[in-house]
Design an enzyme around this catalytic site. Structure first.
Site, PDB file in Angstrom:
ATOM      1  CG  ASP A 130      -1.772   1.158   1.442  1.00 45.33           C
ATOM      2  OD1 ASP A 130      -1.777   2.056   0.582  1.00 45.33           O
ATOM      3  OD2 ASP A 130      -2.482   1.194   2.468  1.00 45.33           O
ATOM      4  CB  CYS A 168      -9.477   4.613   7.147  1.00 49.19           C
ATOM      5  SG  CYS A 168     -10.108   2.914   7.042  1.00 49.19           S
TER       6      CYS A 168
END
Length: 329
Positions: A130, A168
């Site tokens: 990521d 998020c």
């Protein structure tokens, strides 16, 4: 101590040129030649080539590749030993596990690179990493990120279309950049990579709706050069169907993070709607967190660790994960 009995023998087989290499490289060769350790074994295939092969095979056979998150090198080895063919370095996992902060863009490139290097030194399965929005405001930052990740041993990276002050993917109030800006990010990433797979993540579904998210992803592939798509915060199987039908030749990833927006579907359900990869980013970390909490509470309450010993791996089970005994031969 590991090399006391074999240092001279090993060094005789390592050339003068090799001894001038960076110490970690030399150390890995000494381990490999001394112990024949699989963790340090080399392969003719790059990590990128390995990941691409697994991804395309999963897409072709309609048998999704399962990718599990590992927040430590130890956890990565355990996942590999159990049979996972690919592992994951989560930005949220780095933030939570190693920095103790929220996944709100606090982590930087070097924070993630530390974890990637530790993981890839002791595993052979390719890692998906990521990289948030690319760790920087310019295309030069993104190019550097991709080069550094590939040099660190990553097999694939995913980059998202959120603004730099990201959130998020399963929290409210996300914002996404214009399609053209994300395309430019992806073009920078594909220019910088050699073999590594570039995955485009879209957070637009929760912000702009399904049709816009699908249209974005088509541009990310056609104009940006992305190899595959990560559709974040999907809430129905029909939404995956819309993505896969719009891009039938493009592998699609489903993110099954617990306690989020996406239901925890079974593998065959996802295969039936065109998903090629299934990600479990923090499953092990959340289990580890609960187990650690129980142990901490038990020790404090009981004044001993004896009562929580039953919840722990035995010493030999821990040794088995890292093949400890091979180091003492």
């Amino acid at each position: 101590r590991l090399f006391q009995h074999s240092n001279s023998e090993t060094r005789r087989h390592i050339s003068h040129h090799e001894q001038q290499e960076h110490p970690p490289t030399l150390l890995a060769k000494m381990f490999a030649q001394t112990f024949g350790r699989r963790a340090f074994s080399s392969s003719s295939k790059s990590a990128g080539a390995k990941f691409r092969e697994l991804m395309l095979e999963a897409h072709k056979t309609k048998k999704p590749l399962q990718i599990v998150g590992a927040t430590s090198a130890y956890a990565g080895r355990m996942a590999q030993n159990i049979g996972f063919k690919s592992i994951y370095v989560s930005g949220g996992g780095v933030a939570l596990s190693n920095l103790g902060v929220p996944d709100l863009g606090v982590t930087g490139l070097d924070d993630v690179l530390v974890d990637v290097r530790r993981l890839t030194r002791v595993t052979n399965v390719p890692a998906l990493v990521d990289i948030d929005t690319g760790f920087g405001a310019s295309i030069f930052n993104i190019e550097r990120t991709v080069r550094d990740m590939e040099q660190a041993g990553a097999g694939a990276v995913h980059m998202e279309d959120q603004v730099l002050a990201k959130r998020c993917g399963h929290r409210p109030n996300k914002q996404v950049v214009p399609t053209e800006e994300m395309v430019a990010r992806l073009q920078a990433a594909t220019r910088a990579r050699k073999d590594m797979v570039i995955m485009a993540r879209t957070d637009a579904l929760a912000v702009e709706g399904l049709d816009s998210a699908v249209a974005r992803c088509q541009a990310y592939v056609k104009e940006g050069g992305a190899d595959c798509i990560f559709a974040e915060a999907v809430t129905t199987l029909e939404e995956y169907t819309k993505f896969s039908k719009a891009m039938p030749d493009v592998p699609l990833l489903a993110n099954l993070t617990e306690f989020g927006s996406t239901p925890l579907w079974k593998l065959d359900e996802l295969a039936n709607v065109g998903v090629s990869m299934v990600l479990y980013p923090l499953s092990a970390f959340r289990a580890q967190s609960r187990a650690a909490e129980e142990v901490f509470k038990g020790i404090l309450a009981d004044g001993t660790n004896k009562n929580v010993e039953k919840n722990m791996h035995h010493r030999m089970q821990t040794y088995e994960v890292i093949d400890y005994m091979a180091y003492e031969k």
